[in-house]
Design an enzyme around this catalytic site. Structure first.
Site, PDB file in Angstrom:
ATOM      1  N   PRO A   1      -3.668  -1.310  -4.499  1.00 39.22           N
ATOM      2  CA  PRO A   1      -3.174  -0.105  -4.558  1.00 39.22           C
ATOM      3  C   PRO A   1      -4.280   0.612  -4.554  1.00 39.22           C
ATOM      4  CG  PRO A   1      -2.218  -1.432  -6.280  1.00 39.22           C
ATOM      5  CD  PRO A   1      -3.511  -2.240  -5.766  1.00 39.22           C
TER       6      PRO A   1
ATOM      7  N   ASP B   1      -4.865   2.236  22.751  1.00 38.85           N
ATOM      8  CA  ASP B   1      -3.771   2.835  21.939  1.00 38.85           C
ATOM      9  C   ASP B   1      -3.371   4.290  21.244  1.00 38.85           C
ATOM     10  OD1 ASP B   1      -4.352  -0.594  20.278  1.00 38.85           O
ATOM     11  OD2 ASP B   1      -2.901   0.296  21.801  1.00 38.85           O
TER      12      ASP B   1
HETATM   13  N1  LIG Z   1      -3.829  -4.827  -8.027  1.00 37.88           N
HETATM   14  C1  LIG Z   1      -3.068  -4.872  -8.121  1.00 37.88           C
HETATM   15  C2  LIG Z   1      -1.583  -4.583  -8.276  1.00 37.88           C
HETATM   16  C3  LIG Z   1      -1.588  -3.405 -10.098  1.00 37.88           C
HETATM   17  C4  LIG Z   1      -0.815  -3.190  -9.915  1.00 37.88           C
HETATM   18  C5  LIG Z   1       0.460  -3.503  -9.538  1.00 37.88           C
HETATM   19  C6  LIG Z   1       1.269  -4.733  -9.407  1.00 37.88           C
HETATM   20  C7  LIG Z   1      -0.209  -4.839  -7.999  1.00 37.88           C
HETATM   21  C8  LIG Z   1       0.034  -5.881  -7.206  1.00 37.88           C
HETATM   22  N2  LIG Z   1      -1.564  -6.828  -6.832  1.00 37.88           N
HETATM   23  C9  LIG Z   1      -2.199  -7.117  -7.390  1.00 37.88           C
HETATM   24  C10 LIG Z   1      -2.905  -7.575  -5.980  1.00 37.88           C
HETATM   25  C11 LIG Z   1      -3.258  -7.121  -5.202  1.00 37.88           C
HETATM   26  C12 LIG Z   1      -3.619  -5.916  -4.416  1.00 37.88           C
HETATM   27  C13 LIG Z   1      -3.077  -5.395  -3.279  1.00 37.88           C
HETATM   28  C14 LIG Z   1      -1.628  -4.696  -3.851  1.00 37.88           C
HETATM   29  C15 LIG Z   1      -1.780  -3.385  -2.309  1.00 37.88           C
HETATM   30  C16 LIG Z   1      -1.891  -3.070  -1.578  1.00 37.88           C
HETATM   31  C17 LIG Z   1      -1.202  -1.751  -1.419  1.00 37.88           C
HETATM   32  N3  LIG Z   1      -1.808  -0.946   0.019  1.00 37.88           N
HETATM   33  N4  LIG Z   1      -0.327  -1.703  -2.070  1.00 37.88           N
HETATM   34  N5  LIG Z   1      -0.483  -2.688  -3.241  1.00 37.88           N
HETATM   35  C18 LIG Z   1      -1.467  -5.003  -4.592  1.00 37.88           C
HETATM   36  C19 LIG Z   1      -1.733  -6.346  -5.379  1.00 37.88           C
END
Ligand SMILES: N#Cc1ccccc1Cn1ccc2ccc(-c3cc(N)[nH]n3)cc21
Length: 244
Positions: free
Chosen positions: A86, A170
């Site tokens: 994220p 696209d």
């Molecule tokens: N890191 C983290 C995280 C941090 C806080 C809460 C939940 C998570 C879950 N999580 C674990 C792995 C992971 C990978 C990618 C995303 C991701 C990508 C987008 N664009 N949104 N979320 C989330 C991921």
């Protein structure tokens, strides 16, 4: 192109056996290999996570399995490591185009509260590492983001899209003036539930069709993506379009 995906949920990537990507894999155009991170654990419970140092909620993915997995999967051959997160840089069409030019990509799919930060730092000693976000919302792990990016990237590879599709037309054309979303599309029948296909599309006047489509794309972009219209150079909008 070879793509390696490392995840504790390898079955998440069954969709990559389907449709255009599935055909590209079957034809040898694309080499996608999915690996279960737990193959690189050595304890009875195949442990991949532990509590976070400094406290806080949830669990963090342990570095050891990741280190061993990346060592074996990359095995000294040049590859670019993509880590969905994220907190990563936004993934855009320009990134899909750039990454479509790579020989090898490795996607590391985190879970829980993420992967121990030393994994990316250690990998960066041997290969390019990109932490990437597909949008400002939080998923439960990196698998969905990896599916999105793999699709956006591989559809750009020569031969992956069939003759009936084309990545060239696209929307989200990166770099050019046409930073527009797609306008409306129509097919047979010409009348459906009292809605007729816009007559210009039946006119055979290709110039008029092109102008109409661009006008519709501008209107839809202004309505749904005002942020893109703002980024459009003034000369890209002719007088008529400025009324949008
Ligand atoms: N890191 C983290 C995280 C941090 C806080 C809460 C939940 C998570 C879950 N999580 C674990 C792995 C992971 C990978 C990618 C995303 C991701 C990508 C987008 N664009 N949104 N979320 C989330 C991921």
């Amino acid at each position: 192109m070879r793509i390696d995906i490392i995840s504790i949920f390898p079955d998440y990537f069954a969709p990559l056996d389907l449709s255009l990507i599935g055909r590209a894999r079957a034809s040898g155009l694309l080499d996608v290999r999915v690996h279960d991170l737990r193959s690189w654990t050595h304890d009875r419970h195949n442990t991949v996570d532990d509590t976070p140092y400094g406290g806080g909620p949830g669990m963090v993915m342990k570095p050891e399995p990741w280190g061993e997995a990346l060592d074996e999967v990359v095995a000294g051959a040049p590859a670019r490591l993509i880590l969905p997160t994220p907190s990563g840089r936004p993934f855009r069409q320009a990134d899909a185009e750039r990454l479509a030019g790579e020989e090898r990509l490795v996607f590391g799919c985190g879970r829980y509260e993420g992967i121990d930060s030393r994994v990316a730092a250690d990998a960066a000693l041997r290969m390019p590492v990109e932490e990437v976000s597909i949008g400002d919302y939080v998923l439960n792990g990196g698998e969905s983001a990896t599916l999105v990016m793999v699709e956006a990237i591989t559809r750009l590879l020569p031969g992956v899209l069939g003759n009936t599709e084309s990545a060239v037309q696209d929307s989200f054309a990166s770099g050019g003036m046409e930073n527009l979303v797609e306008g409306p599309v129509y097919t047979k029948p010409v009348m459906w539930r009292d809605q007729e296909v816009p007559p210009v599309l039946l006119s055979g006047n290709h110039g008029a069709v092109d102008r109409w489509r661009r006008d519709q794309a501008l209107r839809k972009t202004a309505r749904n993506r005002p942020d893109l219209v703002g980024a459009m150079p003034e000369e890209a909008l002719d007088r008529r379009d400025r009324e949008v």
